[in-house]
Design an enzyme around this catalytic site. Sequence first.
Site, mmCIF file in Angstrom:
data_model
loop_
_atom_site.group_PDB
_atom_site.id
_atom_site.type_symbol
_atom_site.label_atom_id
_atom_site.label_comp_id
_atom_site.label_asym_id
_atom_site.label_seq_id
_atom_site.Cartn_x
_atom_site.Cartn_y
_atom_site.Cartn_z
ATOM 1 N N LYS A 79 82.784 91.774 81.813
ATOM 2 C CA LYS A 79 83.896 92.518 80.523
ATOM 3 C C LYS A 79 84.258 91.817 79.200
ATOM 4 O O LYS A 79 83.648 92.759 78.177
ATOM 5 C CB LYS A 79 85.457 91.819 80.842
ATOM 6 C CG LYS A 79 86.938 92.056 80.009
ATOM 7 C CD LYS A 79 87.977 91.573 80.037
ATOM 8 C CE LYS A 79 88.591 92.104 79.256
ATOM 9 N NZ LYS A 79 88.805 91.374 77.848
ATOM 10 N N ASN A 80 83.064 90.808 78.581
ATOM 11 C CA ASN A 80 83.280 90.660 77.599
ATOM 12 C C ASN A 80 81.734 90.586 77.263
ATOM 13 O O ASN A 80 81.418 90.678 75.673
ATOM 14 C CB ASN A 80 83.886 88.784 76.650
ATOM 15 C CG ASN A 80 84.979 88.987 77.645
ATOM 16 O OD1 ASN A 80 85.922 89.815 77.949
ATOM 17 N ND2 ASN A 80 85.811 88.038 76.619
ATOM 18 N N ARG A 127 89.471 98.614 73.997
ATOM 19 C CA ARG A 127 89.429 98.380 73.076
ATOM 20 C C ARG A 127 88.369 98.154 73.019
ATOM 21 O O ARG A 127 87.254 98.140 71.641
ATOM 22 C CB ARG A 127 90.318 97.162 72.205
ATOM 23 C CG ARG A 127 89.962 97.194 71.149
ATOM 24 C CD ARG A 127 90.980 95.448 70.718
ATOM 25 N NE ARG A 127 89.917 95.616 69.769
ATOM 26 C CZ ARG A 127 90.485 95.925 68.384
ATOM 27 N NH1 ARG A 127 91.562 96.515 68.192
ATOM 28 N NH2 ARG A 127 89.814 94.976 67.064
ATOM 29 N N ASP A 153 97.091 96.292 70.985
ATOM 30 C CA ASP A 153 97.729 96.149 72.770
ATOM 31 C C ASP A 153 98.891 94.845 72.622
ATOM 32 O O ASP A 153 98.521 94.122 71.266
ATOM 33 C CB ASP A 153 96.274 95.326 72.955
ATOM 34 C CG ASP A 153 95.184 94.173 72.638
ATOM 35 O OD1 ASP A 153 96.183 93.247 71.986
ATOM 36 O OD2 ASP A 153 94.497 94.469 72.723
ATOM 37 N N ASP A 187 90.528 83.085 75.579
ATOM 38 C CA ASP A 187 90.943 83.531 76.807
ATOM 39 C C ASP A 187 91.505 82.542 77.578
ATOM 40 O O ASP A 187 91.608 83.403 78.857
ATOM 41 C CB ASP A 187 89.622 84.124 76.820
ATOM 42 C CG ASP A 187 88.859 85.029 75.631
ATOM 43 O OD1 ASP A 187 89.861 86.527 76.283
ATOM 44 O OD2 ASP A 187 88.236 85.566 75.623
HETATM 45 C C1 UD1 Z 1 87.030 89.798 71.455
HETATM 46 C C2 UD1 Z 1 86.951 89.860 73.506
HETATM 47 C C3 UD1 Z 1 88.514 88.989 73.782
HETATM 48 C C4 UD1 Z 1 88.467 87.565 72.901
HETATM 49 C C5 UD1 Z 1 87.818 87.614 71.291
HETATM 50 C C6 UD1 Z 1 87.675 86.133 71.027
HETATM 51 C C7 UD1 Z 1 85.455 91.416 74.479
HETATM 52 C C8 UD1 Z 1 85.969 92.690 75.884
HETATM 53 N N1 UD1 Z 1 87.139 90.788 74.461
HETATM 54 O O1 UD1 Z 1 87.828 90.444 71.266
HETATM 55 O O2 UD1 Z 1 88.606 88.345 75.547
HETATM 56 O O3 UD1 Z 1 89.601 86.576 72.913
HETATM 57 O O4 UD1 Z 1 86.762 88.047 71.581
HETATM 58 O O5 UD1 Z 1 86.996 85.282 71.770
HETATM 59 O O6 UD1 Z 1 84.649 90.822 74.106
HETATM 60 N N2 UD1 Z 1 89.998 90.843 63.325
HETATM 61 C C9 UD1 Z 1 90.358 91.437 62.234
HETATM 62 N N3 UD1 Z 1 89.144 92.609 61.871
HETATM 63 C C10 UD1 Z 1 88.792 92.609 62.301
HETATM 64 C C11 UD1 Z 1 87.948 92.183 63.436
HETATM 65 C C12 UD1 Z 1 88.889 91.179 64.664
HETATM 66 O O7 UD1 Z 1 91.071 91.294 61.553
HETATM 67 O O8 UD1 Z 1 87.588 93.634 61.786
HETATM 68 C C13 UD1 Z 1 90.953 89.870 63.732
HETATM 69 C C14 UD1 Z 1 91.409 90.159 64.993
HETATM 70 O O9 UD1 Z 1 92.932 91.129 65.070
HETATM 71 C C15 UD1 Z 1 91.719 89.088 65.800
HETATM 72 C C16 UD1 Z 1 90.253 88.228 65.625
HETATM 73 O O10 UD1 Z 1 90.168 88.738 64.516
HETATM 74 O O11 UD1 Z 1 92.890 88.752 65.075
HETATM 75 C C17 UD1 Z 1 89.629 88.368 66.844
HETATM 76 O O12 UD1 Z 1 89.179 89.262 66.798
HETATM 77 P P1 UD1 Z 1 87.630 89.181 67.219
HETATM 78 O O13 UD1 Z 1 87.023 88.595 67.347
HETATM 79 O O14 UD1 Z 1 87.073 90.425 66.649
HETATM 80 O O15 UD1 Z 1 88.033 89.467 69.398
HETATM 81 P P2 UD1 Z 1 87.257 90.919 69.893
HETATM 82 O O16 UD1 Z 1 86.381 91.142 69.993
HETATM 83 O O17 UD1 Z 1 88.093 92.131 69.524
#
Ligand code: UD1
Length: 419
Positions: A23-24, A94, A118, A306
């Site tokens: 998944k990640n 996502r 989500d 997580d």
């Molecule tokens: C990934 C993981 C998820 C994990 C998370 C943080 C996968 C499929 N998912 O999610 O399991 O919990 O990393 O370790 O790998 N944000 C912004 N702007 C952006 C991008 C992110 O504000 O452009 C915020 C998000 O809303 C969130 C935070 O940053 O609050 C962390 O997001 P991010 O690290 O990007 O997580 P994901 O990649 O979505």
Amino acid sequence: MKAFVVRPGGPLSGTVRVSGMTKNSGLKQMAAALLAPGVTTLANMPAVADLDVMVNVLRSIGASIDWISPTEMQIDATGDLVPEAPYELVSRMRASINVLGPLLARCGWARVAMPGGDNIGSRKLDMHFRGLEALGAELSVAHGFIEARCSALAGARIVLDFPSVGATENLLTASVLAKGETVIENAAREPEISDLVELLTLMGARIDGAGTSTLWIEGVEEMRAVHHEVVGDRVEAGTLLMACGIAGGDITLEGIRLEHLEMVVVKLREMGLQVTETPDGLWARADHRLQAIDLATLPYPGFATDFMPMAVALLAVAEGTAIVTENVFDNRFGFVDELSRMGADVRNEGRHAVVRGVPRLSAAPVRALDVRAGAALVLAGLAADGETTVLERTHIDRGYADLAGSLRALGADIESVDR
Ligand code: UD1
């Protein structure tokens, strides 16, 4: 309806092999395979439900996917690609957004549906957009789609506001084919990023700094298809360690590296779980009720978000009171209402929860709201008198290859049912 039925079965014991992190990590590497016109093989990829979504995304883009064993897939991205990802698929997962960087780099344009929010928070994309614009792309959002175009990507210095995993991945996979040097500051340091860098490097990319907050990427002309083995799933391993903390017992996990779980292990040891590194994994023992400690989630190497729901399940039966703070997502405590139905004493206010440990929980039918929240309820069932039914199991199946099978191999009383 698919569900897990869990009954308390005494202390855990035995050895299990941790799955690869589909998944990640694996899903992102499938997207990265689009960079190479050739056949990429990804191994150690057990079939979690989210994988089907990425398979369909890649097929809709024009790649063909073949399974050569139950955990090994080939992605053939040789032909011309149609760089569009439809809403029906992106809205289901996502991580589909990870095709944006590779498609832009390879095709010069991409049209990807906006994923939307989500169950754990709003999850914006502003850092993905600003970073890609810094590399020379023009982006717009219209009618629910992100449209990105560039005549050629060029290296740039990008400073992320926050070490976002997804933004770091999209920028890495876009910049490997950009002209010149890209520097990503405040990059995410998760082991999944290092695993992606390992794949990209094999494919011909020139990247320095994996595992640190500064990544240097020297653009190359082309990427080649390769074979790569996906890293072990640290979240599955952490889930099983916490299961041991809840049920008690003595377990060995194979196929995982202590360094990927360092902060979780530090915290679990503070609570009283014994954890030792073995040549191929970890050994853990809980021979008494664990002690409550405060926890706050942070990007890697901090305590990963997580693990937070499972840690709350563990604290719910620990000795004492804990304050848990969620710093990464803005709405991740929805599951505490379900846990409370099982007799847990948890008060949540905004990003904080106060968890007062009780000696035993009481089994009840509960609903999995997302993958980790569902895993937390399964773990709670190990310390709940009676039969816990965790409904909406499909959320759990999105991220765990066989959580019930792993727990059963350790002696837990858990079955998968279709009701
Ligand atoms: C990934 C993981 C998820 C994990 C998370 C943080 C996968 C499929 N998912 O999610 O399991 O919990 O990393 O370790 O790998 N944000 C912004 N702007 C952006 C991008 C992110 O504000 O452009 C915020 C998000 O809303 C969130 C935070 O940053 O609050 C962390 O997001 P991010 O690290 O990007 O997580 P994901 O990649 O979505």
